[in-house]
Design an enzyme around this catalytic site. Structure first.
Site, PDB file in Angstrom:
ATOM      1  N   LYS A   1       0.809  -1.224   0.000  1.00 60.42           N
ATOM      2  CA  LYS A   1       0.000   0.000   0.000  1.00 60.42           C
ATOM      3  C   LYS A   1       0.839   1.269   0.000  1.00 60.42           C
ATOM      4  O   LYS A   1       0.345   2.338  -0.335  1.00 60.42           O
ATOM      5  CB  LYS A   1      -0.966   0.011   1.189  1.00 60.42           C
ATOM      6  CG  LYS A   1      -2.079  -1.021   1.029  1.00 60.42           C
ATOM      7  CD  LYS A   1      -3.245  -0.766   1.949  1.00 60.42           C
ATOM      8  CE  LYS A   1      -4.387  -1.697   1.593  1.00 60.42           C
ATOM      9  NZ  LYS A   1      -5.562  -1.529   2.418  1.00 60.42           N
TER      10      LYS A   1
ATOM     11  N   LYS B   1      -4.579  -9.748  -5.708  1.00 58.63           N
ATOM     12  CA  LYS B   1      -5.852 -10.124  -5.074  1.00 58.63           C
ATOM     13  C   LYS B   1      -6.967  -9.149  -5.480  1.00 58.63           C
ATOM     14  O   LYS B   1      -6.691  -7.969  -5.752  1.00 58.63           O
ATOM     15  CB  LYS B   1      -5.715 -10.211  -3.554  1.00 58.63           C
ATOM     16  CG  LYS B   1      -5.733  -8.890  -2.838  1.00 58.63           C
ATOM     17  CD  LYS B   1      -6.065  -9.073  -1.360  1.00 58.63           C
ATOM     18  CE  LYS B   1      -6.213  -7.706  -0.722  1.00 58.63           C
ATOM     19  NZ  LYS B   1      -6.993  -7.640   0.456  1.00 58.63           N
TER      20      LYS B   1
ATOM     21  N   LYS C   1     -11.198  -3.917  -3.190  1.00 58.19           N
ATOM     22  CA  LYS C   1     -12.206  -2.875  -3.421  1.00 58.19           C
ATOM     23  C   LYS C   1     -11.589  -1.532  -3.788  1.00 58.19           C
ATOM     24  O   LYS C   1     -12.250  -0.680  -4.341  1.00 58.19           O
ATOM     25  CB  LYS C   1     -13.153  -2.749  -2.224  1.00 58.19           C
ATOM     26  CG  LYS C   1     -12.498  -2.420  -0.898  1.00 58.19           C
ATOM     27  CD  LYS C   1     -13.543  -2.245   0.181  1.00 58.19           C
ATOM     28  CE  LYS C   1     -13.382  -3.179   1.353  1.00 58.19           C
ATOM     29  NZ  LYS C   1     -12.141  -3.011   2.138  1.00 58.19           N
TER      30      LYS C   1
HETATM   31  N1  AQP Z   1      -9.481 -10.993  -2.619  1.00 59.71           N
HETATM   32  C1  AQP Z   1      -9.789 -11.488  -1.438  1.00 59.71           C
HETATM   33  N2  AQP Z   1      -9.942 -12.828  -1.278  1.00 59.71           N
HETATM   34  C2  AQP Z   1     -10.267 -13.337  -0.057  1.00 59.71           C
HETATM   35  N3  AQP Z   1     -10.464 -12.585   1.045  1.00 59.71           N
HETATM   36  C3  AQP Z   1     -10.318 -11.254   0.925  1.00 59.71           C
HETATM   37  N4  AQP Z   1     -10.452 -10.234   1.782  1.00 59.71           N
HETATM   38  C4  AQP Z   1     -10.221  -9.055   1.158  1.00 59.71           C
HETATM   39  N5  AQP Z   1      -9.948  -9.290  -0.143  1.00 59.71           N
HETATM   40  C5  AQP Z   1      -9.992 -10.635  -0.318  1.00 59.71           C
HETATM   41  C6  AQP Z   1     -10.794 -10.402   3.189  1.00 59.71           C
HETATM   42  O1  AQP Z   1     -11.827  -9.475   3.492  1.00 59.71           O
HETATM   43  C7  AQP Z   1     -11.656  -9.062   4.844  1.00 59.71           C
HETATM   44  C8  AQP Z   1     -11.759  -7.580   4.953  1.00 59.71           C
HETATM   45  O2  AQP Z   1     -10.764  -6.924   4.284  1.00 59.71           O
HETATM   46  P1  AQP Z   1     -10.535  -5.376   4.557  1.00 59.71           P
HETATM   47  O3  AQP Z   1     -11.532  -4.579   3.849  1.00 59.71           O
HETATM   48  O4  AQP Z   1     -10.435  -5.095   6.010  1.00 59.71           O
HETATM   49  O5  AQP Z   1      -9.128  -5.119   3.974  1.00 59.71           O
HETATM   50  P2  AQP Z   1      -8.416  -5.738   2.796  1.00 59.71           P
HETATM   51  O6  AQP Z   1      -7.971  -7.125   3.100  1.00 59.71           O
HETATM   52  O7  AQP Z   1      -7.313  -4.760   2.462  1.00 59.71           O
HETATM   53  O8  AQP Z   1      -9.547  -5.787   1.657  1.00 59.71           O
HETATM   54  P3  AQP Z   1      -9.592  -5.023   0.314  1.00 59.71           P
HETATM   55  O9  AQP Z   1     -10.859  -5.350  -0.386  1.00 59.71           O
HETATM   56  O10 AQP Z   1      -8.332  -5.281  -0.471  1.00 59.71           O
HETATM   57  O11 AQP Z   1      -9.659  -3.541   0.794  1.00 59.71           O
HETATM   58  P4  AQP Z   1      -8.764  -2.303   0.411  1.00 59.71           P
HETATM   59  O12 AQP Z   1      -8.776  -2.291  -1.093  1.00 59.71           O
HETATM   60  O13 AQP Z   1      -9.446  -1.147   1.023  1.00 59.71           O
HETATM   61  O14 AQP Z   1      -7.410  -2.553   0.988  1.00 59.71           O
HETATM   62  C9  AQP Z   1     -10.322  -9.595   5.337  1.00 59.71           C
HETATM   63  O15 AQP Z   1     -10.599 -10.739   6.110  1.00 59.71           O
HETATM   64  C10 AQP Z   1      -9.628  -9.984   4.082  1.00 59.71           C
HETATM   65  O16 AQP Z   1      -8.734 -11.044   4.279  1.00 59.71           O
END
Ligand code: AQP
Length: 329
Positions: free
Chosen positions: A112, A193, A196
């Site tokens: 990030k 991965k 969002k």
């Molecule tokens: N691609 C993924 N596959 C499986 N699990 C996922 N998680 C996120 N993306 C995937 C799981 O969702 C939970 C919440 O995630 P988060 O929003 O707290 O942060 P993150 O992991 O950083 O998710 P994003 O979607 O990638 O958000 P941004 O883009 O804002 O950083 C966690 O349990 C995560 O493992």
């Protein structure tokens, strides 16, 4: 035996199928047998800049999606992280027990922060706050996707470190990572991965995408060379990712899917996958809109925060006493 389960999702955008398969689906399963705390982690979301109006909207949207997906607020506590101030307080305490080197090794921080001119200190200490989220309830089990495994390792280390210095108190939590679907990948690049905050909306399926958008995104998803629908993540990462999504949303095993599409080309498989996703998400979207218009969200979040605060404040009292803080009268 019933365990304490804690997890959360950041209101940093529109939730994706990755969040659903990797996290929310398991929340719904676990609540049947365990005492669950499911937060919307807004304090984590502000580790990268958030527009206030978007943060407000996304916070309500994540909470409503939890409920629409089947989290039952009568048996699970659903609330905003910022409504329980003990998270931030324990977060600070744990930051003082965390070494810089431990935080520097975190791959999420590296991902990030890479290529950015200026990176907020909050992004750096994010894992210590996440440790506090978990330890403040003495949670036993943390359902997360594969990407959060390293943060959970740090949480375990911090629990052990506190216990060693101040006497046994914190439960050392275990991750709960699903075998299939722990890492749903981007539709445009199976090397990344699904996320969002990806600037390309074609890289993810948002849980609130309308049916036609879902179909279109799947039909445009990148596929590997060749044309066989086989699960082979090393050599066919794109189609393997789509097969994992298919399996998670249809209930079929990967082998059953491979058998069903044997001798067929990608086109038919992708068309059916689009329909499987629409069938999974349409009822969830309908419930979501009902919840948003019902006005019930505020009360549910207040009740969840109340329950969470009563557990978290006891933890803080005990932690501060063990560390030598004077009691507040
Ligand atoms: N691609 C993924 N596959 C499986 N699990 C996922 N998680 C996120 N993306 C995937 C799981 O969702 C939970 C919440 O995630 P988060 O929003 O707290 O942060 P993150 O992991 O950083 O998710 P994003 O979607 O990638 O958000 P941004 O883009 O804002 O950083 C966690 O349990 C995560 O493992």
């Amino acid at each position: 035996m019933a365990k304490k389960v804690l997890s959360g999702i950041q209101p940093s955008g529109s939730l994706t199928l990755g969040n659903y398969i990797g996290a929310i689906k398991n929340f719904v399963k676990l609540q049947q047998e365990h005492e669950c705390f499911f937060m919307v982690v807004d304090l984590h979301a502000i580790t990268v800049a958030q527009d206030p109006a978007a943060l407000r909207e996304n916070s309500q949207s994540v909470a409503a999606l939890y409920l629409a997906a089947g989290i039952d607020p009568k048996i699970s506590s659903v609330y905003m992280q910022s409504h329980v101030p003990q998270h931030a307080e324990l977060g600070w305490i744990l930051t003082t027990l965390t070494a810089m080197g431990e935080l520097e090794r975190m791959t999420q921080f590296k991902d990030k922060s890479s290529g950015k001119d200026s990176v907020g200190a909050g992004l750096f200490v994010y894992p210590s706050l996440m440790a506090a989220d978990i330890l403040v309830y003495n949670a036993d089990l943390v359902p997360v996707g594969e990407d959060q495994k390293q943060h959970l390792e740090l949480t375990r280390d911090l629990a052990g470190r506190f216990n060693h210095r101040f006497g046994d108190f914190f439960t050392v939590p275990d991750p709960y990572i699903p075998e299939v679907g722990a890492r749903i990948m981007s539709l445009d690049d199976a090397g990344k991965k699904m996320s969002k905050s990806n600037p390309n909306p074609g890289s993810y399926i948002a849980l609130l995408d309308p049916p036609d958008v879902i179909r279109k995104k799947i039909s445009r998803a990148t596929t590997d060379s060749g044309r066989e629908v086989v699960y082979d993540p090393a050599n066919k990462p794109e189609i393997s990712n789509l097969m994992s999504i298919y399996a998670e949303c249809s209930g079929l095993s990967l082998q059953q899917i491979a058998d069903q599409y044997e001798g067929q080309m990608y086109g038919g498989f992708k068309k059916n996958l689009g329909e499987v996703l629409v069938a999974t998400l349409e009822p969830l979207q309908q419930r979501y809109h009902e919840i948003r218009s019902s006005g019930m969200l505020e009360d549910i979040l207040a009740e969840g925060a109340e329950r969470a605060r009563s557990v978290a404040s006891q933890t803080l009292t005990e932690v501060k006493e063990r560390m030598g803080f004077l009691p507040y009268r």
